[in-house]
Design a protein around this motif. Sequence first.
Motif: not given
Length: 145
Positions: A114-116, A134-136, A107-109, A43-44
């Motif tokens: 940022r949230r994902l 980055v996804k940790r 405007g939600l992209g 999704l990101a």
Amino acid sequence: MGEFKRKIVIKATMADLPQILEFVETTCREARVRESARFDLQLAVEEACANIIEHAYGQAGGALSLSFVTRGPDVILTVVDQGPSFDPASIAAPDLNAPLEERRIGGLGIHLMRRLMDELYYASTEEGNVVRMVKRDVIGEAADA
């Protein structure tokens, strides 16, 4: 597991989004990304690429590269485009508490990205516009619930 790298370079149009998402899905499987994190990564990337295609390139499309790299248990996704520079920090967070009829469309992209993701970085460089996400702690054999 050592560092894992994959890259795709395409002329990006909205018609190319399925190919981009297939690349992310396949690469997540190959890199052993936990199933529970795959949707967030896809999704990101979809939001980042759709924003580039729509706002930087319009209907004409343009060059886009997407790199997928693992470092230890983390995934680093880097999207590079050649469109006009854009500062995502200039976009205010959407008012999610406002009634639906008062919210602006779109405007939600960036908010979703940022949230994902655990980290979101943007720079305009000689290479082009660079978005690094980055996804940790998402690589491994842990069973998903």
